[in-house]
Design an enzyme around this catalytic site. Structure first.
Site, PDB file in Angstrom:
ATOM      1  N   GLY A 128       0.832  -1.200   0.000  1.00  0.00           N
ATOM      2  CA  GLY A 128       0.000   0.000   0.000  1.00  0.00           C
ATOM      3  C   GLY A 128       0.867   1.251   0.000  1.00  0.00           C
ATOM      4  O   GLY A 128       2.095   1.182  -0.054  1.00  0.00           O
ATOM      5  N   LYS A 177       5.271   6.557   2.216  1.00  0.00           N
ATOM      6  CA  LYS A 177       4.865   5.362   2.936  1.00  0.00           C
ATOM      7  C   LYS A 177       5.313   5.481   4.394  1.00  0.00           C
ATOM      8  O   LYS A 177       6.067   6.356   4.750  1.00  0.00           O
ATOM      9  CB  LYS A 177       5.486   4.097   2.304  1.00  0.00           C
ATOM     10  CG  LYS A 177       4.824   3.736   0.969  1.00  0.00           C
ATOM     11  CD  LYS A 177       5.319   2.433   0.382  1.00  0.00           C
ATOM     12  CE  LYS A 177       5.325   1.268   1.296  1.00  0.00           C
ATOM     13  NZ  LYS A 177       4.024   0.962   1.918  1.00  0.00           N
ATOM     14  N   GLU A 211       9.681  -2.255   4.450  1.00  0.00           N
ATOM     15  CA  GLU A 211       9.012  -2.164   3.139  1.00  0.00           C
ATOM     16  C   GLU A 211       9.985  -1.690   2.062  1.00  0.00           C
ATOM     17  O   GLU A 211       9.970  -2.194   0.936  1.00  0.00           O
ATOM     18  CB  GLU A 211       7.829  -1.203   3.235  1.00  0.00           C
ATOM     19  CG  GLU A 211       6.677  -1.763   4.066  1.00  0.00           C
ATOM     20  CD  GLU A 211       5.583  -0.750   4.352  1.00  0.00           C
ATOM     21  OE1 GLU A 211       4.450  -1.167   4.585  1.00  0.00           O
ATOM     22  OE2 GLU A 211       5.864   0.463   4.359  1.00  0.00           O
TER      23      GLU A 211
HETATM   24  C1  5RP Z   1       2.893   0.958   6.239  1.00  0.00           C
HETATM   25  C2  5RP Z   1       2.584   1.612   4.957  1.00  0.00           C
HETATM   26  C3  5RP Z   1       1.226   1.381   4.390  1.00  0.00           C
HETATM   27  O1  5RP Z   1       1.366   0.736   3.175  1.00  0.00           O
HETATM   28  C4  5RP Z   1       0.573   2.708   4.214  1.00  0.00           C
HETATM   29  O2  5RP Z   1       0.523   3.360   5.462  1.00  0.00           O
HETATM   30  C5  5RP Z   1      -0.845   2.542   3.671  1.00  0.00           C
HETATM   31  O3  5RP Z   1      -1.631   1.913   4.646  1.00  0.00           O
HETATM   32  P1  5RP Z   1      -3.173   1.678   4.423  1.00  0.00           P
HETATM   33  O4  5RP Z   1      -3.294   0.662   3.330  1.00  0.00           O
HETATM   34  O5  5RP Z   1      -3.654   1.173   5.750  1.00  0.00           O
HETATM   35  O6  5RP Z   1      -3.799   2.987   4.064  1.00  0.00           O
HETATM   36  O7  5RP Z   1       3.373   2.285   4.371  1.00  0.00           O
HETATM   37  O8  5RP Z   1       4.150   1.329   6.691  1.00  0.00           O
END
Ligand code: 5RP
Length: 242
Positions: free
Chosen positions: A89, A101, A110
């Protein structure tokens, strides 16, 4: 499955489209966050239905735990060595597919995982697509030792870059300082608008104590943006364009 909210239906649509890219024998990186949760569920469904043989690495303990509960076998990234595809995501996606992110605090693992992948595909709902990065806070993972000194260095960098001066916040969760999977802490920078993400990324990377920031530049090749009606828009990046 209970009826999904419009936002969750959009996330699920994006997740399904990304999981459709998975082929038997692939080595996969599994992202973190609420959109990635849909992806892990859809992936587990395909594995059960089709008997896909996959090798998967997780970008967080949370994703590792969920994948395990759903019957997906997770290996260490180093056991797999290199990945064909990482699906994750994002908090913001700009027209060049540069990302913010780390909203879930997992951006260090990630980024390591995405950088060890032939391809990074991002899945999101339409609210994540922006013209310019920065309305979402920029997470910066920092070593707890010397935190206040590191904060001063970051502030000086922001001042010299002419970036707006709202206080950077030490991330909290459940009334305590949030700790990452690596036991570091996160400073969330409120910047509004990041005019030159590459310059800021370079500057942050030179500060001792900064482990990793949440700017993912030139890493994502495809973004799948789901809609509540189940449709999905593909955004692609032209290779070589910053
Ligand atoms: C986690 C991330 C997630 O991918 C990002 O925060 C998006 O999260 P969500 O799908 O809950 O909106 O970078 O570190």
């Amino acid at each position: 499955m209970p009826e999904l909210s419009p936002s969750d239906a959009a996330k699920d649509a994006a997740a399904r489209a990304a999981v459709a890219l998975v082929q038997d024998g692939m080595r996969l990186g599994l992202g973190t966050g609420s959109t990635a949760v849909f992806m892990v569920h859809r992936l587990a469904e395909r594995v059960r239905a089709e008997g896909l043989r996959l090798r998967c690495a997780a970008t967080s303990r949370a994703t590792c735990d969920l994948a395990g509960q759903l019957g997906l076998r997770i290996e260490e990234l180093d056991e797999i060595g290199w990945l064909d595809l990482t699906i994750d995501g994002a908090d913001e996606i700009d027209p060049d597919l540069n990302l913010i992110k780390g909203g879930g605090g997992a951006h260090l693992r990630e980024k390591i995982t995405a950088a060890a992948s032939d391809r990074m595909v991002v899945i999101a709902d339409p609210g994540k697509v922006v013209e310019t990065l920065g309305a979402f806070h920029l997470p910066v993972e920092v070593i707890p030792f010397g935190l206040e000194v590191t904060r001063v260095h970051i502030q000086r960098l922001l001042d010299s870059a002419g970036l707006s001066q709202r206080p950077m916040l030490l991330r909290q969760r459940d009334g305590a300082v949030f700790r990452t999977d690596e036991d570091n802490v996160i400073l969330d920078l409120s910047l509004d608008c990041i005019g030159d993400p590459a310059q800021l990324a370079r500057g942050l990377s030179t500060i001792p104590g900064v482990v990793e920031h949440g700017l993912f530049l030139n890493m994502c090749q495809l973004a799948l943006i789901g809609s509540p009606d189940g449709s999905v828009i593909e955004l692609t990046r032209i290779e070589g364009v910053a």
